[in-house]
Design a protein around this motif. Sequence first.
Motif, mmCIF file in Angstrom:
data_model
loop_
_atom_site.group_PDB
_atom_site.id
_atom_site.type_symbol
_atom_site.label_atom_id
_atom_site.label_comp_id
_atom_site.label_asym_id
_atom_site.label_seq_id
_atom_site.Cartn_x
_atom_site.Cartn_y
_atom_site.Cartn_z
ATOM 1 N N HIS A 42 0.833 -1.209 0.000
ATOM 2 C CA HIS A 42 0.000 0.000 0.000
ATOM 3 C C HIS A 42 0.866 1.258 0.000
ATOM 4 N N ALA A 43 1.954 1.207 0.743
ATOM 5 C CA ALA A 43 2.870 2.351 0.754
ATOM 6 C C ALA A 43 3.517 2.538 -0.613
ATOM 7 N N VAL A 44 3.847 1.444 -1.312
ATOM 8 C CA VAL A 44 4.369 1.540 -2.674
ATOM 9 C C VAL A 44 3.338 2.212 -3.576
ATOM 10 N N ALA A 45 2.073 1.822 -3.442
ATOM 11 C CA ALA A 45 1.018 2.466 -4.233
ATOM 12 C C ALA A 45 0.926 3.952 -3.920
ATOM 13 N N ASP A 46 1.131 4.321 -2.640
ATOM 14 C CA ASP A 46 1.161 5.745 -2.278
ATOM 15 C C ASP A 46 2.285 6.454 -3.015
ATOM 16 N N GLY A 47 3.451 5.785 -3.113
ATOM 17 C CA GLY A 47 4.585 6.391 -3.801
ATOM 18 C C GLY A 47 4.326 6.596 -5.279
ATOM 19 N N LEU A 48 3.620 5.652 -5.912
ATOM 20 C CA LEU A 48 3.222 5.868 -7.305
ATOM 21 C C LEU A 48 2.235 7.019 -7.399
ATOM 22 N N GLY A 49 1.366 7.137 -6.388
ATOM 23 C CA GLY A 49 0.470 8.288 -6.279
ATOM 24 C C GLY A 49 -0.842 8.155 -7.008
ATOM 25 N N VAL A 50 -0.856 7.481 -8.142
ATOM 26 C CA VAL A 50 -2.077 7.445 -8.963
ATOM 27 C C VAL A 50 -2.544 6.015 -9.205
ATOM 28 N N ALA A 51 -1.978 5.050 -8.497
ATOM 29 C CA ALA A 51 -2.274 3.647 -8.781
ATOM 30 C C ALA A 51 -3.289 3.079 -7.789
ATOM 31 N N PRO A 52 -4.275 2.326 -8.280
ATOM 32 C CA PRO A 52 -5.128 1.569 -7.363
ATOM 33 C C PRO A 52 -4.337 0.418 -6.759
ATOM 34 N N TYR A 53 -4.795 -0.027 -5.583
ATOM 35 C CA TYR A 53 -4.056 -1.039 -4.847
ATOM 36 C C TYR A 53 -4.969 -2.198 -4.474
ATOM 37 N N LEU A 54 -4.418 -3.408 -4.537
ATOM 38 C CA LEU A 54 -5.118 -4.628 -4.135
ATOM 39 C C LEU A 54 -4.106 -5.506 -3.416
ATOM 40 N N HIS A 55 -4.534 -6.172 -2.348
ATOM 41 C CA HIS A 55 -3.637 -7.175 -1.761
ATOM 42 C C HIS A 55 -4.349 -8.518 -1.685
ATOM 43 N N SER A 56 -3.553 -9.565 -1.735
ATOM 44 C CA SER A 56 -4.119 -10.896 -1.561
ATOM 45 C C SER A 56 -4.595 -11.039 -0.125
ATOM 46 N N THR A 57 -5.431 -12.033 0.122
ATOM 47 C CA THR A 57 -6.000 -12.196 1.450
ATOM 48 C C THR A 57 -6.170 -13.669 1.766
ATOM 49 N N ARG A 58 -6.125 -13.978 3.040
ATOM 50 C CA ARG A 58 -6.448 -15.329 3.497
ATOM 51 C C ARG A 58 -7.812 -15.355 4.165
ATOM 52 N N ARG A 59 -8.564 -14.267 4.032
ATOM 53 C CA ARG A 59 -9.910 -14.196 4.611
ATOM 54 C C ARG A 59 -10.948 -14.254 3.492
#
Length: 840
Positions: free
Chosen positions: A95-112
């Motif tokens: 998520h912090a990497v996405a903040d650095g890009l500034g304009v990118a949507p973010y998704l993370h994998s999940t175990r839930r």
Amino acid sequence: MDVEWSGNWVAGRLGIELVGDGELRELLGLALRRNPKRAHLLVSNVLGKHVPQRPSVVHGVGYELGERVRNLLGEAEAGRAVVLGYAETATGLGHAVADGLGVAPYLHSTRRPVAGVAQAGGFEEAHSHATSHLLLPEDPDLLNAAADGSPLVLVDDEFSTGNTVLNTIRALHARYPRDRYVIVALVDMRSEADQGRLTEFAEEIGARVDLVVRARGTVRLPDGVLEKGRSLVARHDAQDAGLAGGAAGELPAPSRPVPVRVALDWPAGVPDGGRHGFTPVHRAALEAALPAMGARIAGALGDARRVLVLGFEELMYAPLRLATALEESTTAEVRYSTTTRSPVLAVDDPGYAIRSRLVFPAHDDPADGPGDRYAYNVAGAGFDAVVAVVDSTADTPALHAPDGLLARLAGHTDQVLLAVVPSYVPPAASAMGVPTSPDRAVPTASDSAVPTASHRQEAAMLSEPLRGPAFSSYAADDVGWLLQDLSDTPLEAPTEEREEAIQSGGAHYAESLPVEYQPSPRYQELFKTALDTSAARIARAVGTVTETVLAERGPRPVLVSLARAGTPVGVLMRRWAQHRHGLDLPHYAVSIVRGRGIDANALRWLAAHHDPADVVFVDGWTGKGAITRELAAALEEFDGFNPEIAVLADPGGCVRTYGTREDFLIPSACLNSTVSGLISRTVLRSDLVGPHDFHGAKFYRELADSDVSGPFLDTVAARFDEVADAVDAEAKELLAADRAPTWEGWAAVERISEEYGIHDVNLVKPGVGETTRVLLRRVPWKILAERGAGADLDHVRLLAEQRGVPVEEVEGLPYTCVGLIHPKYTRGATGADGTAVTAR
């Protein structure tokens, strides 16, 4: 000053070597896994998972990597990129990497798993203790590059063999092919043999694959290291158990700090993280709200000088950003880390990366079943306050249990705060299984009474409880209001207009509010006198009803007061349990409306967060028992809830659980909002309360100068020790007695209704509390008072005098007094000044 490297202990005993860039040892330490697949664990000092670190450092490292990706891609491609992070360790980093890009949507994998959200992909992580990853984007096209050729940026904490990332790309490329991938990691730890695979893989799939890392190196493992590691872990198990926070089931000592909730006021519509996607629009809304949330936490911390903000497994980013906001709002030293599923050996040695561990049960109803969870480097770290941040799905009884996370933390710090971020579930998932009728918004008798993950997911579309000081003058941990804030909505109407509309059938009493009564100085003095003389009597009743509840519904009941008269009583019961037994009982306030029933959405929220069998409904007093009957009828549709009400006073003989059956003056009945946290009576109107909304209420901030809610509570609570012996005797006597309801009050009301020609029991309000309400909110006709009643009726006589209402003394009244609402009311029944006219 030379600082020992936190990998020396493992390196010296297992012969493991860490070689690479100059800053590699600053970034990484070593520990031993409890994992049959890999002996060692690279412990990052800047990830914020196992090692508490300054939040600005944790976010800054990821942000800087995002800036490097943006420079690599160029502005055009960066604007089309999608960032994917790995659960659980890299959710915050990604998520912090996405903040650095500034304009990118973010998704993370999940175990839930989340019911109703289509799976867009999944993959396995071979060396992990928990291998299955799910991809659950709210937008089904988020990973589809066909429309715009978007690059995919994959973020993990370490690039070790490359197997996990390359397997992910291979699986996604088959389903969502694209021309470019960028792999981002804090450290590249591939062996020489693995380094050539990346180029070969890119040629295999016909796409460009770049790598961006903070540092490079490798781990050299001697032969037999896995067996040696297992043996070493076995030899230290006894020591590790001693550091684990005590034996399972150990009760926190009464002197340990009681966790205090902090109301975040999380921005509406902003997800708790990237499990279902997080867009630049979400990012902007969160950034705008962070300073205020950081200030709220700082205010709750008081004089704490060394603070840990502790996140929860995959929930890394929201706690991280709250921690960065706190860092900017206080001069205290702030650190950040999170709990984890990873079982790691703890050794209290400066040359070892995991110095201590706390062990506690999982508290989010995980899909793979119950199990232990861990918090590392918290015990013994010298934090004088810990802010635990969880999502609402994980705010369960297990979190608050005697062996739960909060209790474990309380043994190692002076102050524990709890901040709950509302769990985000996409609307499509929220709608699954949720009835369309507002009358059927909770699990029915065919459903399990035990709250499950799916129940909590269905309830996630509802707002989190409102708390003070943002809503009400009560402290945040006193009560959570399961209401919606209608403070800015004009709802007040003159008393006479409301009464005519109600009695003519043109409106329901819950569709508007009376104008708040402003007590005269003489009346305020009466309140103070009544409070001083009755405080011990009230404290005794509070103690008796609380001890009865704990004995029959314990050991950890969930108090749910009926707003608003029940709320001061619920707060006092919570304080008694805390003062006498060290219990931190959850307390919520819900709306119940005569003729309309209880707020079904509030019940749905409660069922999603607590076992319904633990819920104890609380009210101030009984009159004729109308609300008692209303609640029992409403709960017939809902499985698991006990319809019995616990009340401070039961003069009507309507309930089994009470503090007293005497009809005496409870000072909280003397006033309206100014003794109830400045909250109005509840409102239920179809144009304001939708099928998935809580009932509404107003917060009268403008009446703060007249607010006596706090003094009322404090005055009564100050008498707890004084009445403790009497309470113990009364509670013991009551528990052995026949407390079956007699419904004596209902019979008396029916008799009075006919005797006075009213012919409507709803216009007969028995008891001191209900009579006071008639004088403050309705158009009174006359007051019936028990002959010889004393000071308990001083305020009633004063109000009756002010409104021109006769007080008639009678014999044989089962109550101290009864208020009669003017029957067949029209505005012609009052004079020009609004006072009652007795002649009909």
